[in-house]
Design an enzyme around this catalytic site. Structure first.
Site: not given
Ligand code: ADE
Ligand code: ZN
Length: 349
Positions: A25, A27, A205, A208, A286-287
């Site tokens: 996971h 992005h 997703h 969350e 994630d990011d």
């Molecule tokens: N796009 C990038 N990060 C995300 C996240 N945590 N939740 C939903 N969309 C995303």
């Molecule tokens: Zn994500």
């Protein structure tokens, strides 16, 4: 059953670092560090609303998912050419190699780019070339998962899938991301059915920020193979039992949840409870450029905050490997390496 020996607390960080693991996971647009954003802005003549990298980083104070997404899409505006996508992914792979990631499944958001006039070819070919080089130069097995933006209509997602089909061999699955609340999974039933018919893997997703009902819908309507995040499942006992029984993998992202205020403190995170309940939990970043940490930072901080040990480390790494979309032969090899890694640590006691 593989026997995991206890590891002294001072040796645990080295074990978390050394163990082979998969990242399921991430992005790839969320791995764009401010330094690379500024470099690409200059290269492409794109104007940024920040004086410098430090000013950009200072704006990374999020209150929820949407407050982050606004900056994330703005950051991605510097990506125009095939080489830009390559450079972004390559920078991530170098970090992943340092974290002993043996398998990476990268989300990408084509609609974020094609809406700005960037050709689908530039997006997919740049990322795909970086994946090939990651295997050849860093021994990381890498594949792409195309994500649909759920704040846009399903008709857009269908057109995006159609537009990506000339590159069908360059991605292994589809996902669903962006603003969750108010955009439930069932809105995307048709495009997911089409993706499944094409033999693509499917993930989404769910849970969350959104309710357990979204996780049920991702499972039942979209028929996903993994749930991305899924931490809200804790509020539905029947769902928890179902996830444990089915062993549906959850790709949990602790530092993301902390930065987006899903949990007030890392010590409040429910990852430990979900492991205890027998769910197939994995740790992911994630990011990472926005949330203050790559994969090992997520492991290290979560283990410290929740007082987890070697047993959980083995389970989380094994889950990540088994839950990946790699081949059986690859999984066997990495599981063997994982066991050797743990044996090495117990022999040093
Ligand atoms: N796009 C990038 N990060 C995300 C996240 N945590 N939740 C939903 N969309 C995303
Ligand atoms: Zn994500």
């Amino acid at each position: 059953m593989f026997k995991v020996h206890a590891v002294p607390p001072d040796r645990l960080p080295a074990l978390l670092q050394a163990m082979p693991k998969a990242e399921l996971h991430i992005h790839i647009e969320g791995s764009l560090e401010p330094e690379l954003i500024f470099k690409l802005a200059q290269r492409n003549g794109v104007q940024l609303p920040y004086a410098n990298e430090a000013a950009m980083r200072a704006a990374y104070a999020f209150t929820d998912l949407q407050s982050f997404l606004d900056l994330y899409y703005a950051g991605a505006s510097v990506l125009l050419h095939e080489q830009d996508f390559y450079d972004m992914a390559w920078a991530y792979f170098e970090k992943a190699a340092a974290d002993h990631v043996v398998r990476a499944e990268l989300f990408f958001d084509p609609q974020t780019h094609t809406a700005r006039g960037v050709p689908m070819a530039a997006v997919i070919e740049g990322l795909s070339r970086a994946c090939r080089d990651a295997q050849a130069q860093l021994n990381i097995s890498a594949d792409l998962i195309l994500c649909f933006l759920r704040h846009l209509p399903e008709a857009d997602a269908l057109l995006t899938l159609e537009a990506a089909l000339p590159w069908r061999a360059h991605f292994i699955g589809v996902g669903l991301d962006s603003s969750e609340v108010g955009n439930p999974p069932e809105n995307f039933s048709r495009v997911f059915a089409k993706a499944r018919a094409l033999g693509l893997h499917v993930v989404a997703h769910a849970g969350e920020e959104g309710p357990p009902a979204y996780i049920w819908s991702a499972l039942k309507e979209l028929k996903v193979e993994r749930i991305d995040h899924g931490v809200q499942a804790i509020h539905d006992a029947e769902l928890m039992a179902y996830l444990a029984q089915q062993q549906t993998p959850l790709t949990v992202c602790p530092l993301s949840n902390l930065k987006l205020c899903v949990f007030d403190q890392l010590r409040d995170h429910n990852l430990g409870q979900m492991l205890e309940a027998g769910l197939c939990v994995t740790i992911n970043s994630d990011d990472p450029a926005y949330f203050g940490g790559y994969l090992n930072d997520n492991y290290l901080q979560t283990f410290a905050a929740l007082h987890l040990g070697a047993q959980q480390a083995y389970k989380l790494a094994a889950n990540s490997i088994e839950a990946s979309f790699a081949t059986l032969a690859q999984k066997r090899l990495w599981m063997h390496e994982l066991k050797l890694c743990f044996q090495g640590f117990s022999e040093q006691d």
